[in-house]
Design a protein around this motif. Structure first.
Motif, PDB file in Angstrom:
ATOM      1  N   GLY A   1     -31.439 119.249 -30.362  1.00 62.15           N
ATOM      2  CA  GLY A   1     -32.652 119.771 -29.656  1.00 62.15           C
ATOM      3  C   GLY A   1     -33.291 118.721 -28.722  1.00 62.15           C
ATOM      4  N   GLY A   2     -32.434 117.610 -28.329  1.00 61.50           N
ATOM      5  CA  GLY A   2     -33.009 117.054 -27.521  1.00 61.50           C
ATOM      6  C   GLY A   2     -32.923 117.276 -26.052  1.00 61.50           C
ATOM      7  N   PRO A   3     -32.973 116.558 -24.933  1.00 61.65           N
ATOM      8  CA  PRO A   3     -33.042 117.020 -23.503  1.00 61.65           C
ATOM      9  C   PRO A   3     -31.791 117.622 -23.176  1.00 61.65           C
ATOM     10  N   THR A   4     -30.590 117.097 -23.242  1.00 66.12           N
ATOM     11  CA  THR A   4     -29.402 117.622 -23.139  1.00 66.12           C
ATOM     12  C   THR A   4     -29.301 118.868 -23.630  1.00 66.12           C
ATOM     13  N   GLY A   5     -29.646 119.044 -24.799  1.00 59.79           N
ATOM     14  CA  GLY A   5     -29.093 120.429 -25.610  1.00 59.79           C
ATOM     15  C   GLY A   5     -30.164 121.499 -25.187  1.00 59.79           C
ATOM     16  N   VAL A   6     -31.497 121.122 -24.835  1.00 58.21           N
ATOM     17  CA  VAL A   6     -32.247 122.200 -24.527  1.00 58.21           C
ATOM     18  C   VAL A   6     -31.968 122.576 -23.053  1.00 58.21           C
ATOM     19  N   GLU A   7     -31.597 121.645 -22.318  1.00 59.27           N
ATOM     20  CA  GLU A   7     -31.454 121.922 -20.853  1.00 59.27           C
ATOM     21  C   GLU A   7     -30.089 122.976 -20.830  1.00 59.27           C
ATOM     22  N   PHE A   8     -29.149 122.905 -21.679  1.00 57.87           N
ATOM     23  CA  PHE A   8     -28.006 123.467 -21.610  1.00 57.87           C
ATOM     24  C   PHE A   8     -28.243 124.857 -22.088  1.00 57.87           C
ATOM     25  N   ALA A   9     -29.351 124.962 -23.246  1.00 57.28           N
ATOM     26  CA  ALA A   9     -29.609 126.150 -23.516  1.00 57.28           C
ATOM     27  C   ALA A   9     -30.290 127.034 -22.580  1.00 57.28           C
ATOM     28  N   ALA A  10     -30.968 126.436 -21.872  1.00 55.01           N
ATOM     29  CA  ALA A  10     -31.673 126.846 -20.792  1.00 55.01           C
ATOM     30  C   ALA A  10     -30.909 127.442 -19.559  1.00 55.01           C
ATOM     31  N   GLU A  11     -30.030 126.752 -19.219  1.00 57.04           N
ATOM     32  CA  GLU A  11     -28.968 127.070 -18.109  1.00 57.04           C
ATOM     33  C   GLU A  11     -28.090 128.177 -18.662  1.00 57.04           C
ATOM     34  N   LEU A  12     -27.547 127.997 -19.874  1.00 56.77           N
ATOM     35  CA  LEU A  12     -26.891 129.114 -20.368  1.00 56.77           C
ATOM     36  C   LEU A  12     -27.648 130.750 -20.347  1.00 56.77           C
ATOM     37  N   TYR A  13     -28.981 130.432 -20.760  1.00 54.98           N
ATOM     38  CA  TYR A  13     -29.733 131.637 -20.773  1.00 54.98           C
ATOM     39  C   TYR A  13     -29.674 132.195 -19.232  1.00 54.98           C
ATOM     40  N   ASP A  14     -30.102 131.485 -18.376  1.00 57.50           N
ATOM     41  CA  ASP A  14     -30.097 131.964 -17.009  1.00 57.50           C
ATOM     42  C   ASP A  14     -28.982 132.560 -16.644  1.00 57.50           C
ATOM     43  N   PHE A  15     -27.732 131.792 -16.833  1.00 56.00           N
ATOM     44  CA  PHE A  15     -26.297 132.174 -16.138  1.00 56.00           C
ATOM     45  C   PHE A  15     -25.885 133.598 -17.025  1.00 56.00           C
ATOM     46  N   VAL A  16     -26.273 133.968 -18.299  1.00 56.15           N
ATOM     47  CA  VAL A  16     -26.133 134.927 -18.880  1.00 56.15           C
ATOM     48  C   VAL A  16     -27.168 136.216 -18.282  1.00 56.15           C
ATOM     49  N   HIS A  17     -28.290 136.002 -18.216  1.00 57.62           N
ATOM     50  CA  HIS A  17     -29.260 137.081 -17.811  1.00 57.62           C
ATOM     51  C   HIS A  17     -29.339 137.376 -16.472  1.00 57.62           C
ATOM     52  N   GLU A  18     -29.080 136.265 -15.497  1.00 59.21           N
ATOM     53  CA  GLU A  18     -29.110 136.389 -14.121  1.00 59.21           C
ATOM     54  C   GLU A  18     -27.877 136.723 -13.319  1.00 59.21           C
ATOM     55  N   ASP A  19     -26.586 136.503 -14.069  1.00 55.07           N
ATOM     56  CA  ASP A  19     -25.135 136.886 -13.412  1.00 55.07           C
ATOM     57  C   ASP A  19     -24.311 137.459 -14.299  1.00 55.07           C
ATOM     58  N   LEU A  20     -23.986 137.118 -15.605  1.00 56.13           N
ATOM     59  CA  LEU A  20     -23.061 137.568 -16.353  1.00 56.13           C
ATOM     60  C   LEU A  20     -23.378 139.107 -16.814  1.00 56.13           C
ATOM     61  N   VAL A  21     -24.453 139.247 -17.169  1.00 57.27           N
ATOM     62  CA  VAL A  21     -24.929 140.855 -17.559  1.00 57.27           C
ATOM     63  C   VAL A  21     -24.542 141.724 -16.494  1.00 57.27           C
ATOM     64  N   LYS A  22     -24.551 141.475 -15.148  1.00 61.91           N
ATOM     65  CA  LYS A  22     -24.417 142.341 -14.160  1.00 61.91           C
ATOM     66  C   LYS A  22     -22.772 142.529 -14.064  1.00 61.91           C
ATOM     67  N   ILE A  23     -22.046 141.677 -14.477  1.00 62.70           N
ATOM     68  CA  ILE A  23     -20.548 141.843 -14.282  1.00 62.70           C
ATOM     69  C   ILE A  23     -19.881 142.075 -15.832  1.00 62.70           C
ATOM     70  N   TYR A  24     -20.770 142.143 -17.029  1.00 63.27           N
ATOM     71  CA  TYR A  24     -20.382 142.277 -18.176  1.00 63.27           C
ATOM     72  C   TYR A  24     -21.294 143.498 -18.700  1.00 63.27           C
ATOM     73  N   PRO A  25     -21.656 144.461 -18.146  1.00 67.37           N
ATOM     74  CA  PRO A  25     -22.667 145.171 -18.762  1.00 67.37           C
ATOM     75  C   PRO A  25     -22.699 145.656 -19.819  1.00 67.37           C
ATOM     76  N   SER A  26     -21.593 146.000 -20.341  1.00 61.88           N
ATOM     77  CA  SER A  26     -21.300 146.596 -21.641  1.00 61.88           C
ATOM     78  C   SER A  26     -21.665 145.934 -22.816  1.00 61.88           C
ATOM     79  N   VAL A  27     -21.539 144.447 -22.832  1.00 61.27           N
ATOM     80  CA  VAL A  27     -21.978 143.569 -23.794  1.00 61.27           C
ATOM     81  C   VAL A  27     -23.237 142.780 -23.658  1.00 61.27           C
ATOM     82  N   LYS A  28     -24.079 143.166 -22.730  1.00 58.04           N
ATOM     83  CA  LYS A  28     -25.209 142.622 -22.427  1.00 58.04           C
ATOM     84  C   LYS A  28     -26.312 142.235 -23.429  1.00 58.04           C
ATOM     85  N   ASP A  29     -26.300 143.227 -24.648  1.00 51.87           N
ATOM     86  CA  ASP A  29     -27.556 143.459 -25.569  1.00 51.87           C
ATOM     87  C   ASP A  29     -26.704 142.788 -26.849  1.00 51.87           C
TER      88      ASP A  29
END
Length: 577
Positions: free
Chosen positions: A228-256
């Protein structure tokens, strides 16, 4: 006869560098002339070659933050510089989490080393190879190139040095946890970020295949970050944005079905930051649905499960995962560990250097960045020598005036004194000599002097393994090299209390310029000098400005800004390349 006497004087009495030879043939009536007159250019070339042979050889291992900062500021007119690194580029590592999700492209944060060194006034030789062994006794390093062995020539070579600068960074610390090397991703190099990016896309592509159960889909889309240091937290935040801003649009069946977990052995994430930032980050992750498991220690990792222990209850639990990113700190590289064994530091975890970044016991070897730690000298080790140097009249006591004469040198040599004064809110250094009731004393004996400074060394702290520290160390060492000859006769450092005289240079002093923690959703937190804390969207824009300005070249600066702009307009690229 006078004719021949004249030319004889020219031939034998003139300058050796310019001679004229005449041969006269009486029978043929001919005259042959030969002139030997080296040009000024040849003399200049000869002098230049002589100067080159007199240059000290400096070998630099590594092209990370410390090594690149050193090379950029070094005046190479006085040194023959050779650089060895297995990577022929410098990477702006603080943006690696952004590369994992396509917010920034990998080539946008790297600058070829040869682009950096060619700008110097002179020549720096670069060898793309890995250092295998350091031989301090013979002043040699042994290296091997990782370039295709099918190409002609030998891949192994050795270099001699007069000065060695070790700046090869550190490797990931797995704490010998079973399964980590086999089943976890790391985030130290550009190649690591690219692998993570491909694996994230693989997890989604696998999850949408037909005939998978919902449980299998959930497992594939469970992303775990250990640390939970700076690198781990920043990657978790980047991954969350990637999933919810981009990937859920092209993989709608598994967004939940997507879930992100952060495992931290401590009580809070971002525990090196101000408590307000740590709390803000935990609250934001909770709102976003990112699970934060504090107080959990990972025991082992398998291809599908991660096993950990809850510290509060002692209970062992296991959770399935689709991908694990390990970001828990750094460890010493094998070549540095071998070097430590040779010089008597084998019982240490990390290579120790003095306050001038010199490896202890080896004046011609320097180490900086993540591969070394500054072993700050304790003031109590020299307390008697300091007292004797300050006691000019040998009275056995120190007056306030005598103490003032040495306090500047003390603060420069022992920076923990200044930290102690700041933490105790003492605005005058003479306050150190007050008695237990806070009353002024006109003089103090050796025991009172020891008591006054007895708690100072508790303020000593190790420097963090960050890019900021490494860059400052590289710039400091370059300045020392540039001023070496001048400072031999005109030292600028503090007093040598034991041996007398002065140190040639001031010791390295780290200046903390603040730190950022991007938290996703266009929000970030910042801890800046002066106990100033900022959180929110405005801080994210400050982060953009600072990171753009810190790029090593205008080329990478424009590429990074272009990637940020592209992401705002078109989103992140989800191609698996």
């Amino acid at each position: 006869m006078r004719f021949f006497s004249y030319f004889n004087r020219i031939l034998h009495g003139g300058r050796a560098s310019a001679k004229l030879l005449f041969v006269c043939s009486l029978s043929g009536g001919s005259l042959i002339a030969y002139a030997d007159s080296p040009s000024d250019r040849d003399e200049s070339s000869f002098m230049q070659n002589q100067k080159e042979t007199q240059k000290k050889k400096v070998v630099v291992l590594g092209t990370g933050w410390a090594g690149t900062s050193f090379l950029k500021d070094l005046d190479i007119s006085s040194y023959d510089v050779q650089v060895v690194s297995p990577r022929n580029y410098f990477a702006f590592t603080p943006l690696l989490p952004s590369v994992t999700c396509g917010t920034v492209e990998a080539r946008s944060i790297v600058e070829p080393v040869r682009n950096i060194i060619k700008k110097r006034n002179g020549e720096i030789k670069f060898w793309e190879a890995e250092c295998l062994k350091i031989d301090p006794a013979n002043k040699k390093v042994f290296c091997r190139s990782n370039i295709d062995e099918n190409l002609a020539g030998n891949n192994e070579f050795s270099l001699k040095y007069d000065y060695l600068v070790i700046a090869i960074g550190a490797q990931v610390n797995t704490f010998n946890t079973p399964g980590v090397l086999e089943h976890c991703h790391f985030l130290k190099e550009v190649e690591d970020a690219q692998r993570i990016r491909r694996t994230v896309i693989d997890c989604f592509e696998k999850a949408v295949l037909p005939e998978l159960t919902e449980e299998e889909r959930r497992i594939n889309l469970h992303f775990v970050i250990v640390g939970g240091g700076p690198t781990g937290v920043e990657f978790a935040a980047e991954l969350y944005d990637f999933v919810h801003e981009d990937l859920v649009k092209i993989y709608p069946s598994v967004k939940d079905l997507v879930s992100i977990s952060v495992i931290q052995s401590g009580d809070h994430i971002l525990n090196t930051f101000d408590e307000r930032i740590s709390t803000f980050a935990e609250q934001k992750f909770q709102r976003d649905g990112i699970e934060v498991l504090t107080g959990h220690r990972v025991l082992s990792v398998s291809d599908r499960m991660i096993n950990m222990k809850t510290k509060s209850t002692g209970q062992n639990i296991s959770i399935p995962h689709g991908m694990v990113v390990w970001s828990t700190g750094v460890g010493t590289r094998p070549v540095v560990k071998d070097f430590m064994e040779q010089i008597g530091q084998g019982n240490r975890r990390i290579l120790a250097v003095d306050e001038w970044l010199r490896v202890k016991g080896y004046e011609d070897v320097y180490a900086l960045g993540d591969c070394a730690t500054v072993d700050q000298k304790k003031i109590m080790e020299d307390i008697s020598a300091i007292f004797e140097a300050a006691d000019k009249d040998n009275s056995g006591t120190l007056t306030i005036e005598e103490f003032k004469d040495v306090i500047e040198d003390i603060i420069i040599r022992y920076p923990q004194v200044e930290l102690y004064l700041k933490n105790k809110q003492l605005f005058d250094v003479t306050d150190l000599l007050k008695d237990a009731e806070g009353n002024d004393r006109e003089e103090v004996d050796i025991e009172g002097f020891k008591l006054a400074l007895s708690h100072v060394d508790k303020q000593m702290k190790s420097l963090p393994a960050t890019a900021q520290v490494a860059a400052q160390q590289g710039a400091y060492l370059a300045r020392c090299f540039n001023m070496r000859e001048k400072r031999k006769s005109n030292p600028e450092g503090p007093r040598k209390f034991r041996s007398g005289g002065r140190h040639e240079f001031r010791p390295f002093r780290y200046r903390h310029l603040g730190q950022f923690a991007p938290l996703g959703g266009e929000q970030a937190a910042a801890e800046l000098p002066g106990d100033w804390v900022s959180m929110g969207q405005s801080t994210q824009w400050l982060w953009y400005s600072v990171y753009a300005s810190k790029q090593v070249s205008w080329r990478t600066r424009l590429l990074v800004i272009g990637d940020w702009s592209r992401r705002f307009v078109f989103g992140r690229d989800s191609s698996r390349i």
